[in-house]
Motif scaffolding. Structure first.
Motif, PDB file in Angstrom:
ATOM      1  N   VAL A 215      13.437 -11.881   2.460  1.00 12.48           N
ATOM      2  CA  VAL A 215      12.574 -13.090   2.384  1.00 12.48           C
ATOM      3  C   VAL A 215      12.592 -13.062   0.767  1.00 12.48           C
ATOM      4  CG1 VAL A 215      11.447 -13.126   4.342  1.00 12.48           C
ATOM      5  CG2 VAL A 215      10.604 -12.110   2.414  1.00 12.48           C
ATOM      6  N   SER A 216      12.191 -14.422   0.091  1.00 13.35           N
ATOM      7  CA  SER A 216      12.189 -14.413  -1.133  1.00 13.35           C
ATOM      8  C   SER A 216      11.057 -13.836  -1.747  1.00 13.35           C
ATOM      9  CB  SER A 216      12.016 -15.963  -1.496  1.00 13.35           C
ATOM     10  OG  SER A 216      10.868 -16.287  -1.044  1.00 13.35           O
ATOM     11  N   VAL A 217      10.985 -13.369  -3.057  1.00 17.03           N
ATOM     12  CA  VAL A 217       9.645 -12.961  -3.787  1.00 17.03           C
ATOM     13  C   VAL A 217       8.697 -13.797  -3.692  1.00 17.03           C
ATOM     14  CG1 VAL A 217       8.921 -11.983  -5.826  1.00 17.03           C
ATOM     15  CG2 VAL A 217      11.227 -11.411  -5.038  1.00 17.03           C
ATOM     16  N   GLU A 218       8.897 -15.168  -3.716  1.00 15.61           N
ATOM     17  CA  GLU A 218       7.830 -16.125  -3.703  1.00 15.61           C
ATOM     18  C   GLU A 218       6.974 -16.075  -2.573  1.00 15.61           C
ATOM     19  OE1 GLU A 218       7.404 -20.905  -4.283  1.00 15.61           O
ATOM     20  OE2 GLU A 218       9.235 -20.030  -4.416  1.00 15.61           O
ATOM     21  N   THR A 219       7.947 -15.951  -1.225  1.00 14.90           N
ATOM     22  CA  THR A 219       6.953 -15.795   0.089  1.00 14.90           C
ATOM     23  C   THR A 219       6.347 -14.470   0.022  1.00 14.90           C
ATOM     24  OG1 THR A 219       8.966 -16.937   1.246  1.00 14.90           O
ATOM     25  CG2 THR A 219       7.519 -15.564   2.430  1.00 14.90           C
TER      26      THR A 219
ATOM     27  N   ARG B 287       4.818 -13.087  -2.300  1.00 13.46           N
ATOM     28  CA  ARG B 287       3.594 -12.934  -3.342  1.00 13.46           C
ATOM     29  C   ARG B 287       2.750 -14.027  -2.673  1.00 13.46           C
ATOM     30  NH1 ARG B 287       4.287 -10.713  -7.905  1.00 13.46           N
ATOM     31  NH2 ARG B 287       6.439 -10.612  -8.856  1.00 13.46           N
ATOM     32  N   LYS B 288       3.059 -14.984  -2.058  1.00 18.05           N
ATOM     33  CA  LYS B 288       2.012 -16.018  -1.311  1.00 18.05           C
ATOM     34  C   LYS B 288       1.434 -15.302   0.097  1.00 18.05           C
ATOM     35  CE  LYS B 288       4.419 -20.353  -2.115  1.00 18.05           C
ATOM     36  NZ  LYS B 288       5.108 -21.552  -1.401  1.00 18.05           N
ATOM     37  N   GLN B 289       2.163 -14.448   0.621  1.00 21.71           N
ATOM     38  CA  GLN B 289       1.584 -13.507   1.864  1.00 21.71           C
ATOM     39  C   GLN B 289       0.480 -12.694   1.031  1.00 21.71           C
ATOM     40  OE1 GLN B 289       5.068 -12.094   3.313  1.00 21.71           O
ATOM     41  NE2 GLN B 289       4.983 -13.943   4.911  1.00 21.71           N
ATOM     42  N   LEU B 290       0.946 -11.882   0.018  1.00 26.57           N
ATOM     43  CA  LEU B 290       0.041 -11.062  -0.643  1.00 26.57           C
ATOM     44  C   LEU B 290      -1.210 -11.676  -0.974  1.00 26.57           C
ATOM     45  CD1 LEU B 290      -0.645  -8.248  -1.586  1.00 26.57           C
ATOM     46  CD2 LEU B 290       0.693  -8.818  -3.823  1.00 26.57           C
ATOM     47  N   ALA B 291      -1.006 -12.702  -1.738  1.00 26.63           N
ATOM     48  CA  ALA B 291      -2.224 -13.717  -2.285  1.00 26.63           C
ATOM     49  C   ALA B 291      -3.252 -14.026  -0.646  1.00 26.63           C
ATOM     50  CB  ALA B 291      -1.928 -14.975  -2.741  1.00 26.63           C
ATOM     51  N   ALA B 292      -2.557 -14.306   0.290  1.00 26.39           N
ATOM     52  CA  ALA B 292      -3.446 -14.563   1.283  1.00 26.39           C
ATOM     53  C   ALA B 292      -3.921 -13.377   2.017  1.00 26.39           C
ATOM     54  CB  ALA B 292      -2.503 -15.021   2.532  1.00 26.39           C
ATOM     55  N   VAL B 293      -3.362 -12.188   1.942  1.00 24.70           N
ATOM     56  CA  VAL B 293      -4.013 -10.883   2.036  1.00 24.70           C
ATOM     57  C   VAL B 293      -5.131 -10.357   1.330  1.00 24.70           C
ATOM     58  CG1 VAL B 293      -3.819  -8.325   2.130  1.00 24.70           C
ATOM     59  CG2 VAL B 293      -1.877  -9.801   3.088  1.00 24.70           C
ATOM     60  N   LEU B 294      -5.045 -10.620   0.073  1.00 26.90           N
ATOM     61  CA  LEU B 294      -6.427 -10.503  -1.045  1.00 26.90           C
ATOM     62  C   LEU B 294      -7.431 -11.453  -0.529  1.00 26.90           C
ATOM     63  CD1 LEU B 294      -4.415  -9.915  -4.281  1.00 26.90           C
ATOM     64  CD2 LEU B 294      -5.532  -8.269  -2.755  1.00 26.90           C
ATOM     65  N   ALA B 295      -6.981 -12.634  -0.244  1.00 26.60           N
ATOM     66  CA  ALA B 295      -8.149 -13.678   0.096  1.00 26.60           C
ATOM     67  C   ALA B 295      -8.987 -13.303   1.378  1.00 26.60           C
ATOM     68  CB  ALA B 295      -7.485 -14.978   0.206  1.00 26.60           C
ATOM     69  N   LYS B 296      -8.186 -12.708   2.373  1.00 24.74           N
ATOM     70  CA  LYS B 296      -8.690 -12.449   3.544  1.00 24.74           C
ATOM     71  C   LYS B 296      -9.475 -11.170   3.423  1.00 24.74           C
ATOM     72  CE  LYS B 296      -5.328 -15.021   6.560  1.00 24.74           C
ATOM     73  NZ  LYS B 296      -4.526 -14.736   7.569  1.00 24.74           N
TER      74      LYS B 296
ATOM     75  N   ALA C 179       0.756  -1.154   0.084  1.00 24.27           N
ATOM     76  CA  ALA C 179      -0.057  -0.039   0.023  1.00 24.27           C
ATOM     77  C   ALA C 179       0.877   1.005  -0.045  1.00 24.27           C
ATOM     78  CB  ALA C 179      -0.959   0.009   1.218  1.00 24.27           C
ATOM     79  N   SER C 180       2.184   1.288   0.417  1.00 24.14           N
ATOM     80  CA  SER C 180       2.929   2.143   0.514  1.00 24.14           C
ATOM     81  C   SER C 180       3.634   2.436  -0.920  1.00 24.14           C
ATOM     82  CB  SER C 180       4.017   2.112   1.561  1.00 24.14           C
ATOM     83  OG  SER C 180       3.605   2.011   2.758  1.00 24.14           O
ATOM     84  N   GLY C 181       3.414   1.760  -1.820  1.00 22.77           N
ATOM     85  CA  GLY C 181       3.937   1.794  -3.156  1.00 22.77           C
ATOM     86  C   GLY C 181       4.981   0.794  -3.528  1.00 22.77           C
ATOM     87  N   ASN C 182       5.646  -0.015  -2.561  1.00 22.74           N
ATOM     88  CA  ASN C 182       6.548  -0.966  -2.918  1.00 22.74           C
ATOM     89  C   ASN C 182       6.109  -2.133  -3.731  1.00 22.74           C
ATOM     90  OD1 ASN C 182       8.587   0.696  -1.330  1.00 22.74           O
ATOM     91  ND2 ASN C 182       7.541  -0.287   0.421  1.00 22.74           N
ATOM     92  N   THR C 183       7.047  -2.453  -4.674  1.00 27.20           N
ATOM     93  CA  THR C 183       6.532  -3.816  -5.514  1.00 27.20           C
ATOM     94  C   THR C 183       6.785  -5.135  -4.476  1.00 27.20           C
ATOM     95  OG1 THR C 183       8.557  -3.872  -6.022  1.00 27.20           O
ATOM     96  CG2 THR C 183       7.355  -2.606  -7.397  1.00 27.20           C
ATOM     97  N   PRO C 184       6.236  -6.232  -4.913  1.00 22.92           N
ATOM     98  CA  PRO C 184       6.754  -7.467  -4.310  1.00 22.92           C
ATOM     99  C   PRO C 184       8.263  -7.432  -4.412  1.00 22.92           C
ATOM    100  CG  PRO C 184       4.899  -8.004  -5.655  1.00 22.92           C
ATOM    101  CD  PRO C 184       5.238  -6.613  -6.051  1.00 22.92           C
ATOM    102  N   GLU C 185       8.881  -7.237  -5.120  1.00 20.91           N
ATOM    103  CA  GLU C 185      10.154  -7.303  -5.314  1.00 20.91           C
ATOM    104  C   GLU C 185      10.949  -6.490  -4.183  1.00 20.91           C
ATOM    105  OE1 GLU C 185       8.589  -8.999  -9.014  1.00 20.91           O
ATOM    106  OE2 GLU C 185       8.319  -7.128  -7.750  1.00 20.91           O
ATOM    107  N   ALA C 186      10.540  -5.313  -4.191  1.00 20.62           N
ATOM    108  CA  ALA C 186      10.947  -4.378  -3.207  1.00 20.62           C
ATOM    109  C   ALA C 186      10.788  -4.765  -1.888  1.00 20.62           C
ATOM    110  CB  ALA C 186      10.734  -3.020  -3.412  1.00 20.62           C
TER     111      ALA C 186
END
Length: 359
Positions: free
Chosen positions: A323-327, A329-338, A309-316
Motif C-alpha cells: 500500500v502507499s506510505v500515506e495509507t 501514516r494514516k493508519q499509524l495516526a489512527a493507532v496512536l489516537a486509539k 513495533a517490530s522496528g520497521n519504518t512506515p516506508e518499509a
C-alpha cells in the motif's frame, strides 16, 4: 447489532448467556453450529450450540479436539480477524486435511468462519462457526460483519476465560476467581469492590479516590475518565481498553473496562463496569490479534502497529503490505489516537513490553 454487543458483554459475567451469543453468531455466519473453546495447557473448556454439541462433546471426551490441523493453519496465518477454510487451505488440501476427513465430512460439514483470540492471559480462545459442505464458504461480507464484533468478543472472552465459564455468584467471588487485578466500579466510577491484586497496585498504578477510580499515570487517567463517562451515557464508541505506559521496574499494562449490562446487573447491582488490568509481559512484539483486541483497532491498523513495533519504518511497512506510505501514516495516526499515545516510540515500548518514554 448493538443488542448483540450488549449480550456479548453480559456473557462475560453470566456465562450461560454465551449460548445465546453463539446462536446469534451462528445465524450471522449461516452455520449448522458454533463452538467456543480454549486451547491451552490446562483443561479444555468449551461451549457449543445444539447443532454441534454432541459432535464436540465426543471429540473432547476422546481427546480429538486437539487434532485440529485447521487450528495449526490459523496460528500460522496470524490474521487478526475471522477467516474461512478458503483462507487456510488450498482447494486440494482442504478435503485431505485430518479435520475434514475424520470429523467434518462424516457430519456433512466442510466450511467455517473462525477466529483465534489470544488475550495477554496466555489462553488461546477459538471461536468457529461450522457450515455445511453444500453451503459453501462464508462470504467476505459476512467475515467483515463478524470482524466488527471481534474486539467485543475479545474483551468478554478475556473475563470469561478467567472465570472458567462458571457463573459468578457475587462480585467479590468473581474478582477472587479471576486471578487478575480487578475492581467493580459503581455508576460514578467509584470502587465498589477491589481484589487484593489491585489493592497491591495502590497507589503506584491506581488510586481509590472518593469520586472514582483513578490511574496514577497522567496520560492514561483522562482516557479512563472519558471511557467511564461514555459508559454512563450508554455510548458504545469510546475506548474501553486503556494503555498504561511502563516505567522503571514496571511493565506496561492495559486496563480493560467491561460494561455490566442486561441481566448481569441482577448480580452486580448498581455497577457500571468491571475494571481488569492485564500486564503486557509477553516478551517480544504482541501478536496482531492481541493488539487489535486491546485497543479496538481494525485488522489493518493492528498489522501496521505490529510492523512499527517490530522496528520497521512506515516506508518499509508500506512496501511489505503493498500500500502507499500515506495509507500507512494514516493508519499509524489512527493507532496512536486509539491507544492514547502521541509518539511512535511510546507505541513501540507498549507493544514490546518494555518501559517506554511518556506518552
Amino acid at each position: 447489532m448493538e443488542s448483540l454487543i450488549d449480550r456479548i458483554y453480559e456473557a462475560a459475567l453470566i456465562p450461560e448467556q454465551w449460548d445465546e451469543v453463539l446462536v446469534s453468531l451462528n445465524r450471522i455466519g449461516g452455520g449448522l453450529g458454533t463452538t467456543l473453546f480454549t486451547s491451552s495447557n490446562g483443561p479444555m473448556r468449551w461451549l457449543a450450540t445444539p447443532g454441534l454439541y454432541d459432535l464436540i462433546r465426543g471429540m473432547v471426551e476422546r481427546g480429538e479436539l486437539r487434532e485440529n490441523d485447521r487450528h495449526v493453519r490459523a496460528l500460522a496465518l496470524d490474521h487478526a480477524g475471522f477467516v474461512g477454510d478458503q483462507h487456510l487451505f488450498a482447494p486440494e488440501e482442504r478435503l485431505q486435511s485430518t479435520l475434514h476427513q475424520r470429523f467434518l465430512a462424516p457430519n456433512g460439514l466442510g466450511w467455517c468462519a473462525g477466529t483465534l483470540i489470544r488475550p495477554p492471559s496466555g489462553d488461546v480462545l477459538v471461536l468457529s462457526i461450522e457450515r455445511l459442505e453444500r453451503d459453501g464458504p462464508v462470504s467476505a461480507e459476512v467475515l467483515e460483519q463478524l470482524d466488527g464484533l471481534r474486539p467485543h468478543l475479545a474483551r468478554a472472552a478475556l473475563v470469561a476465560s478467567r472465570l472458567k465459564m462458571e457463573q459468578a455468584r457475587a462480585a467479590v467471588a468473581a474478582l477472587e476467581l479471576m486471578g487478575l487485578p480487578a475492581a467493580m466500579l459503581g455508576r460514578s466510577g467509584r470502587t465498589l469492590a477491589m481484589n487484593n491484586l489491585l489493592g497491591a497496585m495502590t497507589p503506584q498504578v491506581v488510586q481509590d479516590r472518593q469520586d472514582r477510580l483513578q490511574l496514577t499515570n497522567r496520560e492514561a487517567d483522562p482516557l479512563l475518565a472519558t471511557a467511564l463517562e461514555s459508559l454512563r451515557a450508554a455510548q458504545g464508541t469510546s475506548t474501553r481498553s486503556i494503555p498504561i505506559p511502563g516505567r522503571e521496574g514496571q511493565s506496561p499494562m492495559v486496563l480493560h473496562l467491561v460494561p455490566v449490562r442486561g441481566q448481569a446487573r441482577d448480580i452486580f447491582s448498581d455497577t457500571l463496569a468491571l475494571a481488569v488490568i492485564t500486564p503486557v509481559t509477553h516478551g517480544g512484539v504482541a501478536q496482531p490479534d492481541v493488539i487489535q483486541g486491546l485497543f479496538d483497532l481494525t485488522p489493518a491498523e493492528a498489522r501496521v502497529a505490529r510492523s512499527i513495533a517490530s522496528g520497521n519504518t512506515p516506508e518499509a511497512t508500506a512496501l511489505n503490505q503493498g500500500v502507499s506510505v500515506e495509507t500507512i501514516r494514516k493508519q499509524l495516526a489512527a493507532v496512536l489516537a486509539k491507544t492514547g499515545l502521541r509518539r511512535q516510540a511510546s507505541l513501540v515500548g507498549l507493544l514490546t513490553g518494555t518501559a517506554p518514554p511518556s506518552a
